[in-house]
Design an enzyme around this catalytic site. Structure first.
Site, PDB file in Angstrom:
ATOM      1  N   PHE A 137      -2.025  10.550  -3.528  1.00 26.10           N
ATOM      2  CA  PHE A 137      -2.424   9.322  -4.223  1.00 26.10           C
ATOM      3  C   PHE A 137      -3.576   8.699  -3.462  1.00 26.10           C
ATOM      4  O   PHE A 137      -3.471   8.453  -2.267  1.00 26.10           O
ATOM      5  CB  PHE A 137      -1.260   8.332  -4.326  1.00 26.10           C
ATOM      6  CG  PHE A 137      -1.655   7.084  -5.071  1.00 26.10           C
ATOM      7  CD1 PHE A 137      -1.729   7.088  -6.455  1.00 26.10           C
ATOM      8  CD2 PHE A 137      -2.005   5.922  -4.388  1.00 26.10           C
ATOM      9  CE1 PHE A 137      -2.137   5.952  -7.150  1.00 26.10           C
ATOM     10  CE2 PHE A 137      -2.413   4.789  -5.079  1.00 26.10           C
ATOM     11  CZ  PHE A 137      -2.475   4.805  -6.461  1.00 26.10           C
ATOM     12  N   ASP A 222      -7.076   9.909   4.274  1.00 32.04           N
ATOM     13  CA  ASP A 222      -6.730   8.678   3.569  1.00 32.04           C
ATOM     14  C   ASP A 222      -5.586   8.037   4.342  1.00 32.04           C
ATOM     15  O   ASP A 222      -4.427   8.434   4.212  1.00 32.04           O
ATOM     16  CB  ASP A 222      -6.322   8.985   2.122  1.00 32.04           C
ATOM     17  CG  ASP A 222      -5.967   7.719   1.355  1.00 32.04           C
ATOM     18  OD1 ASP A 222      -5.792   6.658   1.998  1.00 32.04           O
ATOM     19  OD2 ASP A 222      -5.841   7.787   0.121  1.00 32.04           O
ATOM     20  N   LYS A 251      -4.404  -1.209   3.082  1.00 31.19           N
ATOM     21  CA  LYS A 251      -3.155  -1.977   2.981  1.00 31.19           C
ATOM     22  C   LYS A 251      -2.886  -3.014   4.089  1.00 31.19           C
ATOM     23  O   LYS A 251      -3.007  -4.194   3.843  1.00 31.19           O
ATOM     24  CB  LYS A 251      -1.982  -1.022   2.805  1.00 31.19           C
ATOM     25  CG  LYS A 251      -2.038  -0.345   1.420  1.00 31.19           C
ATOM     26  CD  LYS A 251      -0.767   0.326   1.039  1.00 31.19           C
ATOM     27  CE  LYS A 251      -0.691   0.621  -0.440  1.00 31.19           C
ATOM     28  NZ  LYS A 251      -1.376   1.849  -0.864  1.00 31.19           N
TER      29      LYS A 251
END
Ligand SMILES: *Cc1c(COP(=O)(O)O)cnc(C)c1O
Length: 406
Positions: A137, A222, A251
């Site tokens: 993702f 990532d 995040k």
């Protein structure tokens, strides 16, 4: 397409989220207080965002101070707090330079563009493709969706952005086969978060690094979810034993303030000259203050030792629940405080049973329930959370036994 009579809607928010019917008005560390006064133990951390819990005094003070001074000036001007944050992130990592943006998907877009540009300025504009992994993702923009390759998210949004070749996670032969004259690099999450808390072995990461070196490809990590302490070190790549050339963060970077970053070596960032990329909001003064304040706390001696200690405790306690309720949950995975419990019953049933027990968790792929406590979580709260899980499992075990008896 126009209508004269507006329909009656219960909510005027675009219904792209299946939201739980609970709203919060206050937070205190790992606790969330609902509008009706109920206290919930928050093991979502806003999906791995609030690494320091809610209303951390140092973050509150830093933001309050900055809010009264200056919020935003744009990237037309020098932003000293942003310079300082970039320097600190580079000092703590393999990177030489940082680009600031506002989200994980944007950090990934920057990473993808940088990988392509690196090849272009090194005489290989034909090398634009990235090898990615099943279950990945990388975000919800058109390019990052194509990179993630999940059919359910791509459906109906027109032609898929070209340039991504997906192979099974951990399959080195498939990676080798996928490398061709158009390959620019390899893109991987050190731990797949959304994909169900899955990771390849360190040997796989070492082999990817070697393949990149041998073929002049860029290795892109990532770390939007794994970065900023979630795995028990500031960055997860530290545990893989290899360093990437480019890394996306977001995040937890601003401790809850929206912020992303793309970090890279000067070599990998060679093509990113003035005008090649940008962002209006990226790294504004509020974001930079939030990022610096978050780092202040994380870089205090003992912070990551605490995360690792809490990780061990949580994993041990969850394993004992798995032993006792094998018909409800059957596996504990993950590292640091990115922990997944694979469910036997639908993961959504476990998550709502936990919500009834006032413990908040997050779904992930592969029927996994993610436990993402804030990194400042204490022993008492972990024990409390596991007690709530036991109660939920006992209830779910009874229900599934009853339905089997019927
Ligand atoms: C959450 C996430 C993203 C996307 O971040 P947004 O801020 O939602 O755009 C990208 N990659 C990974 C690994 C993530 O966990």
């Amino acid at each position: 397409m126009s209508h004269t009579v507006k329909p009656h809607l219960d909510s005027h928010m675009l219904p792209v989220f299946a939201r739980a019917d609970v709203a919060f008005e206050r937070g205190e560390g790992p606790w969330l207080i609902a509008t009706n006064g109920d206290r919930y133990l928050d093991f979502t951390s806003g999906v791995a965002v609030n690494a320091l819990g809610h209303a951390h005094p140092h973050l509150v003070a830093a933001l309050q101070e900055q809010t009264a001074k200056l919020w935003h000036v744009s990237n037309l001007f020098t932003i000293p707090e942003g310079e300082r944050l970039a320097t600190r992130l580079c000092d703590e990592s393999f990177a030489d330079v940082a680009f600031f943006c506002n989200s994980g998907a944007e950090a990934m877009e920057a990473a993808i563009k940088m990988a392509r540009k690196f090849q272009a300025v090194n005489g290989h504009p034909e090398r634009y493709r990235l090898i990615t992994f099943e279950g990945a993702f990388h975000g919800r923009t058109l390019a990052t969706l194509a990179a993630g390759g999940q059919q359910k998210y791509l459906e109906g949004f027109g032609p898929r952005v070209d340039g991504f070749d997906q192979v099974p996670l951990g399959d080195l032969e498939a990676v080798k086969k996928a490398i061709g004259p158009h390959t620019a690099g390899i893109l991987i999450e050190p731990w797949q978060g959304e994909g169900g808390v899955r990771a390849a072995d360190p040997s796989f990461f070492r082999a990817l690094r070697q393949l990149c070196d041998d073929n002049k490809l860029v290795l892109v990590f990532d770390e939007v979810q794994t970065g900023m302490g979630r795995i028990g070190t500031l960055f997860a790549y530290e545990k893989t034993g290899v360093t990437p050339d480019i890394m996306a963060l977001a995040k937890a970077l601003g401790g809850g303030f929206p912020m992303g970053a793309c970090l890279a070596t000067v070599a990998a960032a060679a093509g990113m000259t003035p005008g090649t990329h940008g962002s209006t909001f990226g790294g504004n003064l509020l974001a930079a203050a939030a990022g610096n304040a978050t780092l202040d706390v994380m870089l205090k001696p003992g912070f990551f030792e605490h995360v690792q200690k809490m990780s061990l405790l949580l994993k041990q306690k969850l394993a004992s629940v798995v032993d006792r309720y094998p018909n409800v949950v059957n596996e504990v995975r993950g590292d640091g405080l990115l922990i997944g419990v694979k469910a036997v019953v639908p993961a959504g049933d476990v998550i709502s049973a936990l919500r009834d027990e006032k413990l908040l968790t997050v779904a992930a792929g592969d029927n996994v329930v993610r436990f993402l406590p804030p990194l400042i979580v204490g022993e008492t709260e972990i024990e409390d959370a596991v007690t709530r899980l036991e109660r939920a499992c006992a209830r779910l075990a009874r229900t599934s036994a009853q339905s089997e008896a019927v």
